[in-house]
Motif scaffolding. Structure first.
Motif, PDB file in Angstrom:
ATOM      1  N   VAL A 267       0.855  -1.188   0.000  1.00 51.59           N
ATOM      2  CA  VAL A 267       0.000   0.000   0.000  1.00 51.59           C
ATOM      3  C   VAL A 267       0.886   1.231   0.000  1.00 51.59           C
ATOM      4  O   VAL A 267       1.880   1.291   0.735  1.00 51.59           O
ATOM      5  N   ASN A 268       0.528   2.216  -0.806  1.00 51.45           N
ATOM      6  CA  ASN A 268       1.393   3.382  -0.983  1.00 51.45           C
ATOM      7  C   ASN A 268       1.137   4.522  -0.005  1.00 51.45           C
ATOM      8  O   ASN A 268       1.544   5.653  -0.243  1.00 51.45           O
ATOM      9  N   VAL A 269       0.442   4.251   1.085  1.00 52.57           N
ATOM     10  CA  VAL A 269       0.251   5.259   2.124  1.00 52.57           C
ATOM     11  C   VAL A 269       1.561   5.452   2.876  1.00 52.57           C
ATOM     12  O   VAL A 269       2.231   4.474   3.239  1.00 52.57           O
ATOM     13  N   ARG A 270       1.939   6.705   3.107  1.00 51.20           N
ATOM     14  CA  ARG A 270       3.210   6.987   3.791  1.00 51.20           C
ATOM     15  C   ARG A 270       3.192   6.414   5.198  1.00 51.20           C
ATOM     16  O   ARG A 270       2.200   6.553   5.931  1.00 51.20           O
ATOM     17  N   ALA A 271       4.270   5.746   5.576  1.00 49.77           N
ATOM     18  CA  ALA A 271       4.368   5.129   6.895  1.00 49.77           C
ATOM     19  C   ALA A 271       4.404   6.208   7.985  1.00 49.77           C
ATOM     20  O   ALA A 271       4.857   7.325   7.769  1.00 49.77           O
ATOM     21  N   GLY A 272       3.910   5.837   9.158  1.00 44.94           N
ATOM     22  CA  GLY A 272       3.962   6.751  10.300  1.00 44.94           C
ATOM     23  C   GLY A 272       2.936   7.862  10.257  1.00 44.94           C
ATOM     24  O   GLY A 272       3.092   8.880  10.944  1.00 44.94           O
TER      25      GLY A 272
ATOM     26  N   LEU B 185      -9.873  20.209 -18.682  1.00 44.32           N
ATOM     27  CA  LEU B 185      -9.014  19.575 -17.682  1.00 44.32           C
ATOM     28  C   LEU B 185      -9.770  19.293 -16.385  1.00 44.32           C
ATOM     29  O   LEU B 185     -10.471  20.160 -15.854  1.00 44.32           O
ATOM     30  N   VAL B 186      -9.606  18.083 -15.889  1.00 44.24           N
ATOM     31  CA  VAL B 186     -10.126  17.675 -14.581  1.00 44.24           C
ATOM     32  C   VAL B 186      -8.970  17.037 -13.825  1.00 44.24           C
ATOM     33  O   VAL B 186      -8.418  16.029 -14.271  1.00 44.24           O
ATOM     34  N   VAL B 187      -8.586  17.613 -12.696  1.00 42.29           N
ATOM     35  CA  VAL B 187      -7.485  17.082 -11.887  1.00 42.29           C
ATOM     36  C   VAL B 187      -8.064  16.507 -10.605  1.00 42.29           C
ATOM     37  O   VAL B 187      -8.882  17.150  -9.938  1.00 42.29           O
ATOM     38  N   LEU B 188      -7.623  15.304 -10.275  1.00 43.69           N
ATOM     39  CA  LEU B 188      -8.056  14.655  -9.036  1.00 43.69           C
ATOM     40  C   LEU B 188      -6.891  14.606  -8.067  1.00 43.69           C
ATOM     41  O   LEU B 188      -5.768  14.281  -8.447  1.00 43.69           O
ATOM     42  N   ARG B 189      -7.182  14.924  -6.822  1.00 46.44           N
ATOM     43  CA  ARG B 189      -6.184  14.858  -5.756  1.00 46.44           C
ATOM     44  C   ARG B 189      -6.731  14.026  -4.599  1.00 46.44           C
ATOM     45  O   ARG B 189      -7.941  13.960  -4.379  1.00 46.44           O
ATOM     46  N   SER B 190      -5.822  13.424  -3.859  1.00 45.94           N
ATOM     47  CA  SER B 190      -6.170  12.627  -2.688  1.00 45.94           C
ATOM     48  C   SER B 190      -5.310  13.051  -1.519  1.00 45.94           C
ATOM     49  O   SER B 190      -4.141  13.402  -1.693  1.00 45.94           O
ATOM     50  N   LEU B 191      -5.871  13.000  -0.325  1.00 42.98           N
ATOM     51  CA  LEU B 191      -5.105  13.248   0.896  1.00 42.98           C
ATOM     52  C   LEU B 191      -4.762  11.940   1.604  1.00 42.98           C
ATOM     53  O   LEU B 191      -4.230  11.943   2.702  1.00 42.98           O
ATOM     54  N   THR B 192      -5.085  10.849   0.948  1.00 36.10           N
ATOM     55  CA  THR B 192      -4.882   9.522   1.533  1.00 36.10           C
ATOM     56  C   THR B 192      -3.419   9.163   1.676  1.00 36.10           C
ATOM     57  O   THR B 192      -2.995   8.638   2.710  1.00 36.10           O
ATOM     58  N   LYS B 193      -2.632   9.440   0.644  1.00 39.38           N
ATOM     59  CA  LYS B 193      -1.299   8.852   0.550  1.00 39.38           C
ATOM     60  C   LYS B 193      -0.293   9.516   1.486  1.00 39.38           C
ATOM     61  O   LYS B 193       0.319   8.876   2.320  1.00 39.38           O
ATOM     62  N   THR B 194      -0.141  10.833   1.325  1.00 33.82           N
ATOM     63  CA  THR B 194       0.847  11.544   2.125  1.00 33.82           C
ATOM     64  C   THR B 194       0.455  11.631   3.589  1.00 33.82           C
ATOM     65  O   THR B 194       1.324  11.594   4.468  1.00 33.82           O
TER      66      THR B 194
ATOM     67  N   GLY C 117      -1.902   9.591   5.263  1.00 32.33           N
ATOM     68  CA  GLY C 117      -2.354   8.369   5.916  1.00 32.33           C
ATOM     69  C   GLY C 117      -3.807   8.427   6.334  1.00 32.33           C
ATOM     70  O   GLY C 117      -4.137   8.092   7.463  1.00 32.33           O
ATOM     71  N   LEU C 118      -4.684   8.824   5.408  1.00 35.82           N
ATOM     72  CA  LEU C 118      -6.105   9.002   5.725  1.00 35.82           C
ATOM     73  C   LEU C 118      -6.990   8.077   4.904  1.00 35.82           C
ATOM     74  O   LEU C 118      -8.129   8.419   4.590  1.00 35.82           O
ATOM     75  N   ALA C 119      -6.471   6.903   4.556  1.00 38.04           N
ATOM     76  CA  ALA C 119      -7.257   5.978   3.741  1.00 38.04           C
ATOM     77  C   ALA C 119      -8.579   5.620   4.403  1.00 38.04           C
ATOM     78  O   ALA C 119      -9.592   5.445   3.733  1.00 38.04           O
ATOM     79  N   GLY C 120      -8.582   5.514   5.721  1.00 39.10           N
ATOM     80  CA  GLY C 120      -9.808   5.157   6.430  1.00 39.10           C
ATOM     81  C   GLY C 120     -10.783   6.292   6.592  1.00 39.10           C
ATOM     82  O   GLY C 120     -11.939   6.067   6.988  1.00 39.10           O
ATOM     83  N   LEU C 121     -10.359   7.507   6.276  1.00 36.40           N
ATOM     84  CA  LEU C 121     -11.233   8.672   6.439  1.00 36.40           C
ATOM     85  C   LEU C 121     -11.929   9.047   5.150  1.00 36.40           C
ATOM     86  O   LEU C 121     -13.000   9.639   5.176  1.00 36.40           O
ATOM     87  N   ARG C 122     -11.312   8.740   3.997  1.00 40.76           N
ATOM     88  CA  ARG C 122     -11.865   9.004   2.676  1.00 40.76           C
ATOM     89  C   ARG C 122     -12.033  10.495   2.405  1.00 40.76           C
ATOM     90  O   ARG C 122     -13.085  11.074   2.648  1.00 40.76           O
ATOM     91  N   ILE C 123     -10.986  11.121   1.899  1.00 44.96           N
ATOM     92  CA  ILE C 123     -11.065  12.539   1.559  1.00 44.96           C
ATOM     93  C   ILE C 123     -10.164  12.816   0.351  1.00 44.96           C
ATOM     94  O   ILE C 123      -9.000  12.411   0.306  1.00 44.96           O
ATOM     95  N   GLY C 124     -10.742  13.477  -0.626  1.00 49.94           N
ATOM     96  CA  GLY C 124     -10.024  13.897  -1.824  1.00 49.94           C
ATOM     97  C   GLY C 124     -10.768  15.059  -2.442  1.00 49.94           C
ATOM     98  O   GLY C 124     -11.732  15.570  -1.854  1.00 49.94           O
ATOM     99  N   TYR C 125     -10.342  15.481  -3.625  1.00 48.53           N
ATOM    100  CA  TYR C 125     -11.058  16.580  -4.258  1.00 48.53           C
ATOM    101  C   TYR C 125     -10.809  16.609  -5.758  1.00 48.53           C
ATOM    102  O   TYR C 125      -9.860  16.005  -6.270  1.00 48.53           O
TER     103      TYR C 125
END
Length: 380
Positions: free
Chosen positions: A55-60, A223-232, A234-242
């Protein structure tokens, strides 16, 4: 590089042609791909005790200050979520008006909204890349064509390979799983009148200075750009992007969402991650990832005589590695305590590929020792 129809009876693989393998040769039989397989499957259940390189979520993460900020939002759970402050924070971070921002329950929701909302006649997905965009398009009833990038070409995009009549094009940057960072000018060159150009920048915040980012650009039509706050963070369980797009597109996608689609804790996280403190921490994390990635790539190079090769230059928080007997190596690594991501569920790849998340130097050193053992014990 070539274009394949991804239409099969099972809705998962190209008809009549196969994905390119390590040597660039197409398999003799059609391939089907499990588009719903993701890295988290490698660490569920009995894999929870493994060192997670799948999984590519940043450790820690999330950091303590972010956890505390999110916890502080729980007192407002009795009130319906109000996304205005978070939306304004995202807009300010990218220098955009709020009308160009849509908050989503992770980037994955955005793919579903795009698939259900846009009336695309000829959608094309550039592979190998994150498979959820194609899966969402298929679920919405679209016939999807694929542009397959080849390993012998460094998985680099040739814009001429994208059909001129494609009215929806999806590409990742930096691309998961290849870790290729395409030039912004090359991707922007895909824009056409009447075409929606979707760029998945879920990992762009892990690139130092966000080189080649298109987020914040308003001069690229469609243009449509998608961003996620999951990876950097560590919020995979919270589900937030834009989503960042023209106001008309944002409005159409927003009408496809249910009421209050993003929770109060997720909104609090989004607002906090746009602050100057958070952006400084993000920048430092990106620099650290680059150093750790260089150490990982250098270590993997020591196994070149065993047929191990890295797709380079890698620019994301993960690397794509090709090797003979990769499936057996993956199994042996698991027995030695490491979970890695199989590559054969990505269109354009086969069972000779693995994806490894970048981790700290000590973890990488342990991985390299385990890889040495796995390659020695694996019959090739």
């Amino acid at each position: 590089m070539r274009t394949d129809s991804g239409d099969r009876d099972d809705g998962s693989g190209p008809r009549g042609t196969g994905a390119t393998g390590t040597g660039g040769q197409a398999p003799s039989v059609p391939r089907s791909y499990d588009l719903r397989h993701h890295g988290d499957a490698e660490v569920r259940d009995d894999g929870s005790a493994l060192v997670d390189l799948a999984v590519n979520v940043r450790a820690g993460t999330p950091p303590a200050w972010l956890r505390e900020h999110i916890a502080g939002s729980l007192g407002g759970l009795a009130t319906y979520p109000d996304g205005r402050a978070a939306r304004a924070a995202v807009a300010a971070r990218h220098g955009l008006p709020v009308e160009r921002v849509l908050l989503t329950a992770g980037a994955a929701e955005a793919f579903v909204l795009l698939a259900r909302t846009l009336r695309a006649r000829h959608p094309v997905v550039v592979h190998p890349q994150f498979t959820e965009p194609e899966a969402a398009l298929r679920d919405a009833g679209h016939h999807v064509d694929r542009v397959l990038l080849r390993p012998e070409e460094g998985f680099r995009l040739d814009p001429s390979a994208v059909p001129e009549d494609a009215d929806l094009v999806v590409i990742g940057n930096p691309t998961n799983p290849t870790s290729v960072l395409h030039p912004a000018a090359t991707i922007a060159g895909l824009a056409r009148p009447g075409r929606t150009l979707v760029v998945d920048e879920a990992f762009m915040d892990a690139v130092p200075e966000e080189r080649e980012a298109l987020a914040g650009r308003t001069d690229v039509p469609g243009l449509v750009v998608l961003r996620s706050l999951t990876k950097t963070w560590g919020l995979a369980g919270l589900r937030i992007g834009y989503v960042l797009a023209a106001p008309g597109t944002v409005g159409a996608l927003g009408r496809g969402q249910p009421l209050w689609p993003v929770s109060t804790p997720a909104l609090a996280a989004a607002e906090a991650c746009m602050t100057s403190r958070a952006l400084a921490e993000q920048a430092e994390a990106a620099r650290r990832v680059a150093v750790d990635r260089a150490h990982l790539v250098a270590g993997l190079a020591e196994f070149a005589s065993d047929g191990v090769r890295v797709a380079e230059p890698a620019e994301g928080p993960f690397v794509l590695v090709g090797m003979p007997g990769a499936a057996a190596v993956r199994t042996r690594l698991r027995r030695l305590g490491f979970a890695v991501r199989r590559g054969d569920t990505f269109p354009g790849l086969d069972e000779t590929w693995l994806r490894l998340a970048v981790r700290d130097r000590a973890t990488v050193n342990r991985l390299l020792q385990a890889l040495d053992q796995s390659l020695t014990l694996t019959d090739r």
